[in-house]
Scaffold this active site. Structure first.
Site: not given
Length: 159
Positions: A48-49
């Site tokens: 997600t980062c």
């Protein structure tokens, strides 16, 4: 105790990840006299980062600056070399990377989390904030496993 709107960031050492290597500074020096959009991720190169969180700030950097942000910074419990490599890989030259290798910043802000269930140890929670001359003006802390409140889009709406 978790930092809150109106609080001053604790005075402590920081490490800026640069292409030339780690550059030491302090919260007072880095955040003093400017408005900074700071966001934190649990880990560089994590799904997600890398796919959403950092790219949202890369994409919205000019809009954030247009709303009075002087600098955009990302912090993560990773060393300066990993943060510099991630910055280079993501094409995010507009983002200052703050390496929180030992998690001291996350702990001082009361925003650390236990990621040991994922083999990650103690990490930073996902959050964003506006820091004006060292004082927190906005703070958005994500619920575990979520990504929305700390996005660049949400911060833009708050400016």
């Amino acid at each position: 105790m978790t930092i809150k709107v109106g609080d001053r960031l604790p005075d402590m050492p920081l490490t800026i990840a640069t292409s030339e290597g780690p550059r030491p500074t302090t919260t007072g020096d880095y955040f003093g006299g400017k408005k900074v959009a700071l966001f934190a991720v649990p880990g560089a190169y994590t799904p997600t980062c890398s796919a959403k969180h950092l790219p949202s700030y890369v994409e919205k950097a000019n809009e954030l600056r247009g709303k009075g942000v002087d600098e955009i910074a990302c912090t993560s419990v990773n060393d300066a070399f990993v943060m510099a490599a991630w910055n280079k890989d993501q094409g995010s030259e507009d983002i200052t990377m703050i390496a929180d290798g030992n998690g001291q910043l996350a702990q001082a802000l009361g925003l650390s989390m236990d990621g040991s269930g994922f083999g990650m140890g103690t990490r930073s929670q996902r959050y964003s904030m506006i820091v004006n001359d060292g004082v927190v003006e906005q703070l958005n802390v994500e619920a575990p496993g979520e990504y929305k409140a700390s996005s660049a889009e949400t911060l833009l709406e708050q400016l």
